[in-house]
Scaffold this motif. Structure first.
Motif: not given
Length: 332
Positions: A290-294
């Motif tokens: 799971v990768v959330c934009e940052g």
């Protein structure tokens, strides 16, 4: 003038009253506060004791009361904002003592190993070996009990603040050895294996990383809930940031009881530290991501995930506020 008299109850009395309302002692406290050896001795200068462990229910309630009562008495006062900081320190005191006991137990284990090496069958050396093993087992027993109290205090802290408690240094692990009587060599082998297992949880790895600015908690927790439903034995590995997405994921792990591995930065690597951490996460051979934009670090991790063909969920920052699903894409 009206005089007010306050009755002070003992911890056993408080525990009995709470027992009527809240039920039974948890299995964790029952296991952690079960005697594992007959004679308890934590140092060569101490006399061996046959006293029993504290009552698990009373310890469980006393630990919870330390945290909850603090928040209760400071709530709606000018010191309310201090409650979290003080409570963090209480949990940390348990963590520090558990760490000290762990170090003392490791030294005792080295003593057992040295005595095994020098053992010549003499009565004197066998007595020394038995004494050293008793001390090591006693220290392990005490450490597991204190660590159980720490974990429960950390849970109470989380319930009060909505944030998972985390130590500024060191791992947060607990374990409990069986109460079987083992030979000294087998004892050391079992101790090494259990210690390694507690710091390296076994199970399918799900990696997680995201930026520090994020508001849609449901977007993250709903996804993690769905993954855990499919992979009940999952271990969550995060990039260990103390706010934003990683903090949300850590809070979810604490609430759901999911083992968590937090990968902190190796500052010695300078500007490459974040990229090296991403490579470490991929080296775990995750089954999902799971990768959330940052920042650019999350973009780098997303590229690595795609290149490895890891099934993944990617969330965009712009999509977090509106829909329940946001902007999500999956990679096979």
């Amino acid at each position: 003038m009206t005089r007010i008299f306050r009755t002070v109850r003992s911890i056993p009395e408080i525990a009995d009253l709470l027992a009527l309302e809240t039920g039974q002692v948890s299995d964790r406290f029952t296991r952690a506060f079960t005697e594992t050896i007959d004679g308890f001795r934590m140092g060569h200068a101490e006399e061996e004791s046959d006293a029993g462990m504290p009552d698990p229910w009373q310890v469980q309630q006393a630990t919870e009361l330390m945290i909850c009562t603090l928040f209760d008495v400071l709530r709606d006062t000018r010191l309310e904002s201090m409650a979290g900081r003080i409570a963090w320190g209480i949990v940390h005191s348990f963590h520090k003592v558990a760490g000290q006991l762990d170090g003392e137990a490791d030294k005792a284990a080295l003593k057992v190993r040295d005595l095994i090496r020098d053992a010549d069958g003499s009565e004197v050396l066998m007595a020394q070996l038995e004494e050293a093993q008793t001390i090591c087992q006693s220290l392990d027993e005490a450490r597991d009990a204190v660590a159980c109290m720490r974990d429960h205090a950390a849970g109470s802290y989380h319930n009060e603040t909505g944030r998972p408690w985390s130590s500024s240094r060191g791992s947060l692990v607990s374990s409990k050895r069986t109460a079987s009587v083992v030979a000294a060599q087998d004892f050391l082998a079992a101790r090494r294996e259990k210690k390694a297992a507690s710091h390296s949880p076994k199970g399918p790895i799900v990696i997680f990383s995201g930026g520090q600015a994020w508001e849609d908690h449901d977007q993250i927790t709903t996804t993690l809930d769905a993954i855990r439903q499919r992979i009940p034995t999952m271990v969550l590995a995060t990039s260990a940031q103390d706010k934003g997405c990683d903090a949300i994921a850590a809070s979810w792990a604490a609430r759901s009881g999911t083992p968590l591995i937090a990968f902190t930065l190796n500052r010695k690597l300078g500007q490459r530290a974040g990229f090296a951490r991403n490579e470490q996460l991929l080296a775990l051979q995750p089954v999902e991501a799971v990768v959330c934009e940052g920042s650019g670090l999350q973009s780098h991790l997303a590229r690595l995930v795609r290149a490895k063909g890891v099934p993944a969920h990617f969330f965009r920052l712009a999509g977090q506020r509106g829909g329940a699903a946001g902007q999500r894409h999956s990679a096979a």
